[in-house]
Motif scaffolding. Structure first.
Motif, mmCIF file in Angstrom:
data_model
loop_
_atom_site.group_PDB
_atom_site.id
_atom_site.type_symbol
_atom_site.label_atom_id
_atom_site.label_comp_id
_atom_site.label_asym_id
_atom_site.label_seq_id
_atom_site.Cartn_x
_atom_site.Cartn_y
_atom_site.Cartn_z
ATOM 1 N N ALA A 157 0.831 -1.208 0.000
ATOM 2 C CA ALA A 157 0.000 0.000 0.000
ATOM 3 C C ALA A 157 0.866 1.258 0.000
ATOM 4 O O ALA A 157 0.540 2.249 -0.656
ATOM 5 N N HIS A 158 1.987 1.217 0.718
ATOM 6 C CA HIS A 158 2.910 2.355 0.713
ATOM 7 C C HIS A 158 3.519 2.561 -0.664
ATOM 8 O O HIS A 158 3.693 3.694 -1.120
ATOM 9 N N GLU A 159 3.836 1.483 -1.365
ATOM 10 C CA GLU A 159 4.420 1.598 -2.694
ATOM 11 C C GLU A 159 3.439 2.209 -3.682
ATOM 12 O O GLU A 159 3.816 2.976 -4.561
ATOM 13 N N ARG A 160 2.155 1.870 -3.523
ATOM 14 C CA ARG A 160 1.154 2.362 -4.475
ATOM 15 C C ARG A 160 0.684 3.778 -4.160
ATOM 16 O O ARG A 160 0.520 4.593 -5.056
ATOM 17 N N GLY A 161 0.438 4.050 -2.876
ATOM 18 C CA GLY A 161 -0.179 5.323 -2.533
ATOM 19 C C GLY A 161 0.559 6.156 -1.521
ATOM 20 O O GLY A 161 -0.004 7.155 -1.044
ATOM 21 N N GLY A 162 1.783 5.791 -1.160
ATOM 22 C CA GLY A 162 2.524 6.560 -0.174
ATOM 23 C C GLY A 162 1.938 6.393 1.219
ATOM 24 O O GLY A 162 1.118 5.511 1.487
ATOM 25 N N TRP A 163 2.358 7.290 2.099
ATOM 26 C CA TRP A 163 1.913 7.159 3.498
ATOM 27 C C TRP A 163 0.443 7.496 3.668
ATOM 28 O O TRP A 163 -0.211 6.963 4.574
ATOM 29 N N MET A 164 -0.104 8.350 2.829
ATOM 30 C CA MET A 164 -1.540 8.600 2.909
ATOM 31 C C MET A 164 -2.317 7.346 2.529
ATOM 32 O O MET A 164 -3.372 7.062 3.107
ATOM 33 N N GLY A 165 -1.809 6.582 1.570
ATOM 34 C CA GLY A 165 -2.452 5.321 1.234
ATOM 35 C C GLY A 165 -2.398 4.330 2.369
ATOM 36 O O GLY A 165 -3.362 3.598 2.625
ATOM 37 N N VAL A 166 -1.270 4.285 3.083
ATOM 38 C CA VAL A 166 -1.154 3.377 4.236
ATOM 39 C C VAL A 166 -2.120 3.795 5.332
ATOM 40 O O VAL A 166 -2.813 2.950 5.924
ATOM 41 N N PRO A 475 3.687 -7.284 -9.682
ATOM 42 C CA PRO A 475 4.903 -7.565 -8.936
ATOM 43 C C PRO A 475 5.238 -6.436 -7.971
ATOM 44 O O PRO A 475 4.929 -5.281 -8.218
ATOM 45 N N VAL A 476 5.854 -6.795 -6.867
ATOM 46 C CA VAL A 476 6.200 -5.821 -5.843
ATOM 47 C C VAL A 476 7.442 -5.070 -6.262
ATOM 48 O O VAL A 476 8.428 -5.661 -6.651
ATOM 49 N N ARG A 477 7.384 -3.751 -6.174
ATOM 50 C CA ARG A 477 8.546 -2.937 -6.512
ATOM 51 C C ARG A 477 9.249 -2.526 -5.246
ATOM 52 O O ARG A 477 8.680 -2.545 -4.164
ATOM 53 N N PRO A 478 10.510 -2.079 -5.360
ATOM 54 C CA PRO A 478 11.265 -1.701 -4.167
ATOM 55 C C PRO A 478 10.594 -0.567 -3.418
ATOM 56 O O PRO A 478 9.990 0.329 -3.994
ATOM 57 N N LEU A 479 10.742 -0.611 -2.089
ATOM 58 C CA LEU A 479 10.232 0.454 -1.240
ATOM 59 C C LEU A 479 11.377 1.387 -0.893
ATOM 60 O O LEU A 479 12.459 0.953 -0.520
ATOM 61 N N ASN A 480 11.140 2.687 -1.009
ATOM 62 C CA ASN A 480 12.159 3.651 -0.647
ATOM 63 C C ASN A 480 12.157 3.847 0.849
ATOM 64 O O ASN A 480 11.116 4.131 1.435
ATOM 65 N N ARG A 481 13.304 3.667 1.440
ATOM 66 C CA ARG A 481 13.390 3.886 2.888
ATOM 67 C C ARG A 481 13.542 5.361 3.178
ATOM 68 O O ARG A 481 14.188 6.073 2.455
#
Length: 481
Positions: A157-166, A475-481
């Motif tokens: 969810a963070h990868e798709r919509g950022g922290w607002m999505g989470v 497919p899952v893409r990398p998450l930016n830390r």
């Protein structure tokens, strides 16, 4: 810069011409190499029959040594262009692996079966569960697996919509659990009322609801009142609400997050911290202690792979087996009367010390030892996962909220059947077997309804309530830390 001496053209006799070959930077190459034109004095070629307008030297003109060099450069260019670019961002360890780990779904499904069997009082089927063979039971497995799937689902969810999505997803899922909790309370009250109440109302902690429905429902609305066997749902309402900041910490300082969780867990046992409840002022599952298993599951996704070589060593496996054998001896000895037959008298009080409400360290260590052994014995591609029994467990693990609520109602119906009809051994076996079959059938139906005709089964499991994360198989893409 490469300087090569080559013979000059025939009209020039014995004179020597210096040809300059410039190298190119191949690190950013994205198209075939282009040679830079070397400056040539046209006066040297004025006697030629026809002027040469192509001033780029050919391999035959520059000699064999330069030709070898040119071949090496072209070969290096092809290798660099064929190599995939290195990722610039770090990837969550568990998210590197394609597809979902069916072992997580299978373990969660088996835990749901065991919870159902344990919720039926005086049921022979409970001897198939973990609680009779060690300090921990299915609740620890369920909490840890939910932490793992929470990290995966909300990471996507963070990868798709950022922290607002989470944040939006956690609020939505918390509401889903909250609504299911209130509906389950009403359903339990209706079943107990139809069964005649009496002693059953006292055993299920629903008498106060039947006698004072207004005040009791008000307390249930703020998660202060919980009938028997519904205690786990308020925990997940809280954990999902707080998972967004937990995920933020896990993606940046996972070891600090785990250390803070361990500190809170230790404070519970050192200072007796708890959360108030109504009417007996105690949560059966203390959220301040049980949060450790959820955090530990999320930590295993984000950081645990770095520490897995230590946990998977032969030394760790040996210690895990010894502790499991010790707890097995204590648990079996407690089941025998007198317990001193198998264990010394000084150890017979250990089961009392391994309290469940505050997740006693004996229980925590037993679960960790059990997890190490299971990962050693059951590889990711274990063929047993394709058997009918494991497929049924996987289906139940894919639909945990609905199957948990169904299991609570089935256990209540089984309890009523044992009290009202018969408590013989055959009835206990039949109720246990039929109840698990009903759970599998319901989970299979839910999965078939959720999966459209012709659509492939999704690649990633959701967390305890985030079932819609399974609907997207990208497919899952990398998450930016």
């Amino acid at each position: 810069m490469v300087m090569t001496k080559v013979p000059a053209p025939p009209p020039c006799g014995a004179s020597v011409e210096i040809v300059t070959i410039s190298s190119v930077d191949l690190s950013d190459a994205r198209e075939p190499m282009r040679w830079r034109e070397a400056p040539v004095d046209l006066g040297k070629h004025r006697d030629s029959a026809a002027p040469n307008t192509d001033f780029r030297p050919t391999p035959a003109e520059i000699g064999p040594d330069a030709e070898v060099l040119l071949g090496r450069l072209l070969h290096l260019e092809r290798e660099l262009l064929a190599a995939p670019p290195k990722p610039r961002t770090s990837v969550l360890p568990e998210l590197k692996m394609p597809g979902r780990d069916l072992r997580i779904d299978a373990c969660r499904g088996i835990a749901l079966w065991c919870i159902f069997l344990n919720h039926i009082p005086n049921n022979i089927g409970s001897w198939l569960t973990l609680r009779n063979y060690g300090f921990s039971d299915s609740a620890e497995v369920f909490m840890f697996a939910s932490g793992v799937t929470c990290a995966i689902a909300y990471g996507k969810a963070h990868e798709r919509g950022g922290w607002m999505g989470v944040l939006g997803r956690t609020l939505q899922r918390s509401w889903d659990i909250y609504a299911a909790f209130l509906l389950l309370i009403l359903a339990c009250a209706v079943v107990v009322y139809l069964a005649g109440g009496g002693g059953l109302a006292d055993e299920t902690n629903t008498r106060i609801l039947l006698e004072h429905p207004g005040a009791t429902l008000a307390q249930a609305a703020i998660l202060q009142y919980r009938p028997v066997n519904t205690d786990v749902l308020p925990l997940f309402v809280i954990f999902h609400l707080l998972f967004a900041p937990l995920l933020w910490l896990m993606l940046r300082v996972p070891n600090v997050a785990l250390g803070a969780s361990l500190l809170l867990y230790a404070s519970v046992h050192l200072f007796g911290w708890t959360v108030p409840a109504w009417p007996n002022n105690a949560w059966f599952f203390n959220p301040l202690a049980w949060q450790l298993l959820v955090v530990l599951g999320a930590w295993c996704v984000t950081e645990g792979m770095k520490f897995w070589p230590r946990l998977s060593s032969r030394l760790a496996l040996g210690l895990a087996v010894l502790y499991l054998a010790f707890s097995l001896t204590i648990a079996l000895g407690w089941s025998i009367r007198p317990p001193e037959v198998l264990v010394p008298q000084i150890l017979t009080k250990l089961p009392y010390l391994a309290g469940k409400s505050d997740l006693d360290p004996l229980r925590l260590l037993h679960f960790i030892a059990l997890a190490i052994l299971v990962v050693w014995l059951v590889p990711r591609n274990w063929r047993g996962l394709s058997t009918p029994a494991m497929r049924g467990a996987i289906r139940c693990g894919e639909n945990p909220l609905a199957i948990y609520c169904l299991g609570v109602l089935l256990a209540l119906a089984g309890h009523i059947a044992l009290v009202k009809i018969s408590d013989e051994l055959a009835m206990q076996i039949a109720l246990s077997f039929v109840g698990i079959l009903v759970m599998i059938a319901a989970a299979t139906l839910l999965s078939s309804i959720r999966t459209k005709p012709g659509q492939r089964q999704p690649l990633m499991t959701s967390d305890f309530i985030a079932e819609d994360a399974r609907r997207n198989a990208s497919p899952v893409r990398p998450l930016n830390r």
